[in-house]
Design a protein around this motif. Structure first.
Motif, mmCIF file in Angstrom:
data_model
loop_
_atom_site.group_PDB
_atom_site.id
_atom_site.type_symbol
_atom_site.label_atom_id
_atom_site.label_comp_id
_atom_site.label_asym_id
_atom_site.label_seq_id
_atom_site.Cartn_x
_atom_site.Cartn_y
_atom_site.Cartn_z
ATOM 1 N N LYS A 213 -21.504 -35.117 13.744
ATOM 2 C CA LYS A 213 -20.729 -33.878 13.570
ATOM 3 C C LYS A 213 -21.558 -32.635 13.871
ATOM 4 N N VAL A 214 -22.797 -32.836 14.370
ATOM 5 C CA VAL A 214 -23.679 -31.688 14.577
ATOM 6 C C VAL A 214 -23.084 -30.717 15.597
ATOM 7 N N LEU A 215 -22.570 -31.252 16.709
ATOM 8 C CA LEU A 215 -22.019 -30.392 17.757
ATOM 9 C C LEU A 215 -20.869 -29.558 17.213
ATOM 10 N N HIS A 216 -19.999 -30.236 16.445
ATOM 11 C CA HIS A 216 -18.864 -29.588 15.809
ATOM 12 C C HIS A 216 -19.338 -28.409 14.948
ATOM 13 N N SER A 217 -20.339 -28.652 14.100
ATOM 14 C CA SER A 217 -20.836 -27.585 13.215
ATOM 15 C C SER A 217 -21.450 -26.444 14.006
ATOM 16 N N LEU A 218 -22.282 -26.799 15.002
ATOM 17 C CA LEU A 218 -22.940 -25.758 15.791
ATOM 18 C C LEU A 218 -21.906 -24.883 16.488
ATOM 19 N N LEU A 219 -20.920 -25.541 17.133
ATOM 20 C CA LEU A 219 -19.942 -24.778 17.897
ATOM 21 C C LEU A 219 -19.092 -23.900 16.997
ATOM 22 N N TRP A 220 -18.527 -24.507 15.922
ATOM 23 C CA TRP A 220 -17.651 -23.712 15.060
ATOM 24 C C TRP A 220 -18.422 -22.592 14.387
ATOM 25 N N GLY A 221 -19.621 -22.900 13.912
ATOM 26 C CA GLY A 221 -20.434 -21.866 13.260
ATOM 27 C C GLY A 221 -20.692 -20.706 14.187
ATOM 28 N N SER A 222 -21.120 -21.010 15.423
ATOM 29 C CA SER A 222 -21.480 -19.912 16.318
ATOM 30 C C SER A 222 -20.243 -19.184 16.834
ATOM 31 N N VAL A 223 -19.134 -19.921 17.050
ATOM 32 C CA VAL A 223 -17.935 -19.247 17.564
ATOM 33 C C VAL A 223 -17.340 -18.319 16.496
ATOM 34 N N ILE A 224 -17.246 -18.802 15.245
ATOM 35 C CA ILE A 224 -16.696 -17.929 14.197
ATOM 36 C C ILE A 224 -17.619 -16.729 13.982
ATOM 37 N N GLY A 225 -18.925 -16.990 13.952
ATOM 38 C CA GLY A 225 -19.880 -15.885 13.814
ATOM 39 C C GLY A 225 -19.737 -14.895 14.964
ATOM 40 N N GLY A 226 -19.574 -15.434 16.176
ATOM 41 C CA GLY A 226 -19.405 -14.573 17.345
ATOM 42 C C GLY A 226 -18.141 -13.739 17.239
ATOM 43 N N LEU A 227 -17.043 -14.351 16.723
ATOM 44 C CA LEU A 227 -15.795 -13.597 16.581
ATOM 45 C C LEU A 227 -15.961 -12.458 15.583
ATOM 46 N N VAL A 228 -16.694 -12.726 14.496
ATOM 47 C CA VAL A 228 -16.967 -11.668 13.520
ATOM 48 C C VAL A 228 -17.683 -10.502 14.196
ATOM 49 N N LEU A 229 -18.670 -10.832 15.038
ATOM 50 C CA LEU A 229 -19.433 -9.775 15.710
ATOM 51 C C LEU A 229 -18.577 -9.020 16.721
ATOM 52 N N ILE A 230 -17.703 -9.760 17.449
ATOM 53 C CA ILE A 230 -16.793 -9.105 18.392
ATOM 54 C C ILE A 230 -15.900 -8.135 17.639
ATOM 55 N N LEU A 231 -15.379 -8.601 16.492
ATOM 56 C CA LEU A 231 -14.484 -7.778 15.688
ATOM 57 C C LEU A 231 -15.188 -6.505 15.228
ATOM 58 N N ILE A 232 -16.426 -6.639 14.758
ATOM 59 C CA ILE A 232 -17.108 -5.463 14.215
ATOM 60 C C ILE A 232 -17.492 -4.499 15.342
ATOM 61 N N THR A 233 -17.842 -5.052 16.509
ATOM 62 C CA THR A 233 -18.147 -4.181 17.651
ATOM 63 C C THR A 233 -16.903 -3.423 18.088
ATOM 64 N N THR A 234 -15.780 -4.160 18.210
ATOM 65 C CA THR A 234 -14.540 -3.526 18.640
ATOM 66 C C THR A 234 -14.108 -2.459 17.638
ATOM 67 N N LEU A 235 -14.200 -2.782 16.345
ATOM 68 C CA LEU A 235 -13.804 -1.814 15.328
ATOM 69 C C LEU A 235 -14.686 -0.574 15.381
ATOM 70 N N SER A 236 -15.995 -0.776 15.615
ATOM 71 C CA SER A 236 -16.894 0.381 15.705
ATOM 72 C C SER A 236 -16.435 1.319 16.805
ATOM 73 N N ILE A 237 -16.082 0.737 17.973
ATOM 74 C CA ILE A 237 -15.653 1.584 19.084
ATOM 75 C C ILE A 237 -14.306 2.228 18.765
ATOM 76 N N LEU A 238 -13.396 1.425 18.172
ATOM 77 C CA LEU A 238 -12.052 1.939 17.882
ATOM 78 C C LEU A 238 -12.090 3.080 16.881
ATOM 79 N N VAL A 239 -12.947 2.946 15.867
ATOM 80 C CA VAL A 239 -12.947 3.944 14.797
ATOM 81 C C VAL A 239 -13.891 5.095 15.111
ATOM 82 N N LEU A 240 -15.114 4.758 15.546
ATOM 83 C CA LEU A 240 -16.116 5.803 15.730
ATOM 84 C C LEU A 240 -16.122 6.353 17.153
ATOM 85 N N GLY A 241 -15.612 5.584 18.106
ATOM 86 C CA GLY A 241 -15.756 5.976 19.513
ATOM 87 C C GLY A 241 -17.093 5.473 20.028
#
Lengths: 367, 77
Positions: A213-241
């Motif tokens: 299950k290592v591949l499963h954990s690595l992929l899901w962990g990094s993809v969810i983490g990546g989505l969090v970062l995408i969200l925070i980057t997008t929100l920063s631009i949306l709110v702060l410019g």
């Protein structure tokens, strides 16, 4: 050493997720926006796609010898002496990275929250907790990560839900205004800091008890983490410019400052600071643990205990030396560090895979 | 001076915390590695306390990766 330590696949996933978010949630939006401007959110999505490939490469590397850590299998693949040289280089990587992350916390606390406090004392207090965690061992670290995970989720959702009303879509315009090259420049840091830095998990994967299950954990962990970062980057631009995101060095803290719920819930930014204090704590802990474990395996020690406190003692002055001033440090982080990550997470694994492949080809006819 | 005595105190605390355990449970080699690492730690901290300029690993990194970095950033300009 550590033969009886076992991680579950779920714990690995949560650790990967938290380390992916790590210090990136604090500094990445500003670094990527500096290059890609309002298109940073597109650059971040592109980075996630490349990041998944990097994580795939790390998984392939870990499958060479599923039961051995990076330090052990590099000696197997490259022979004793070359293996030791590569391992020492590899061990220095999480150590210097932990140094830099500690410095990031120190810089953040002294510039934003506690300006009168000397930076050394923040480093020492923060590192003491890390040392305590590393002394307790990998299993308690993983269980703590599991215990903190719901709090992290709640704090993050709180931040997102209460900042979304302030988003202004026109901050994203003009779409693709900066061109492809600017987006690629912006994605360099976004690929390196969250995803390439996961290479230290090559030291921890052998302890997972469900190897399939290592591949499963690595992929899901990094993809969810990546989505969090995408969200925070997008929100920063949306709110702060994009302009303000790039000029304030800690956009996510700036976001937290902007939250006003009605007229009664205000100034909750120090509560939300918990998000990155927790994620950076785990990132430093995982890195420091990998460095200690790697060095102990190179030196063939019987336990990790002799290295933990002395290395911690070395880390404190290093965290002061590594950044003589914040301008120089920002330059190193933005321009040099992605290539440092690249060397360890792409070039080195490719080198090991190629060598292992050639060795197997050469040694097969004999048997 | 205050800094140097703090470093000495930290080193003594570390020795008191680890040496009894290491004597009982670990090999002689572990103990030697412990003292070596502690010595390096005390030396670096002491140098820092005496404001001696120490080499910065970020500068080594910059020396190694700057050619590649400027090439990539020039190509993407």
């Amino acid at each position: 050493m550590l033969k009886d330590v076992k991680l579950s696949a779920r714990q690995l996933m949560i650790l990967v997720l938290i380390v992916t978010i790590g210090d990136s949630i604090l500094i990445l939006p500003s670094l990527t926006t500096a290059e890609a401007k309002q298109d940073a959110w597109i650059a971040s999505i592109f980075s996630l796609l490349v990041g998944v490939l990097v994580v795939g490469l790390l998984h392939v590397t870990s499958r060479l010898y599923p039961n051995l850590t990076f330090v052990e299998f590099s000696e197997k693949i490259l022979g004793k002496w070359l293996g030791i040289v590569i391992s020492l280089l590899f061990v220095s990587y999480p150590f210097f990275s932990a140094t830099a992350h500690l410095r990031e916390i120190g810089d953040f606390m002294t510039t934003q929250i506690m300006p009168e406090t000397p930076i050394e004392s923040i480093h020492i207090v923060f590192l003491l907790v890390v040392l305590m965690a590393v002394r307790l061992g990998l299993e308690p670290i993983a269980r703590t990560a599991e215990a903190f995970f719901p709090w992290l989720t709640i704090l993050f959702l709180f931040l997102v839900v209460f900042i979304v009303p302030q988003a202004k879509l026109e901050n994203l315009q003009p779409l693709f205004g900066e061109g492809t090259k600017a987006m690629l420049r912006g994605s360099l840091t976004f690929i390196a800091f969250p995803f390439m830095e996961l290479v230290v998990f090559l030291m921890l994967i052998p302890f997972v008890n469900e190897q399939n299950k290592v591949l499963h954990s690595l992929l899901w962990g990094s993809v969810i983490g990546g989505l969090v970062l995408i969200l925070i980057t997008t929100l920063s631009i949306l709110v702060l410019g994009s302009e303000l995101t790039n000029r304030t060095f800690y956009p996510s803290y700036e976001l937290a400052k902007k939250i006003h719920v009605g007229d009664f819930l205000e100034r909750i930014e120090s509560l939300l600071t918990g998000i990155w204090l927790i994620t950076i704590f785990f990132k430093i802990t995982v890195y420091f643990f990998s460095a200690v474990l790697g060095l102990a395996q190179i030196l063939r020690l019987t336990s990790l205990r002799p290295l933990i406190l002395p290395l911690g003692l070395i880390l404190i002055p290093m965290s002061l030396i590594i950044s003589p001033n914040i301008v120089y440090f920002n330059h190193v982080v933005a321009k040099i560090w992605p290539f440092y990550d690249f060397t360890y997470s792409v070039i080195l694994p490719l080198l090991l895979i190629a060598t292992a492949y050639i060795r197997r080809q050469v040694s097969q006819p004999k048997h | 001076m205050a800094q140097l005595s703090l470093i000495a105190a930290a080193a003594i605390v570390i020795v008191l915390m680890e040496v009894p355990y290491l004597r009982k449970n670990s090999s002689q080699k572990d103990l030697w590695v412990f003292y070596l690492m502690l010595g390096i730690g005390v030396a670096i901290n002491g140098a820092q306390g005496l404001q001696i300029q120490l080499p910065n690993p970020a500068e080594w990194m910059e020396a190694v990766f700057n050619p590649l970095s400027s090439l990539v950033f020039r190509l993407l300009q």
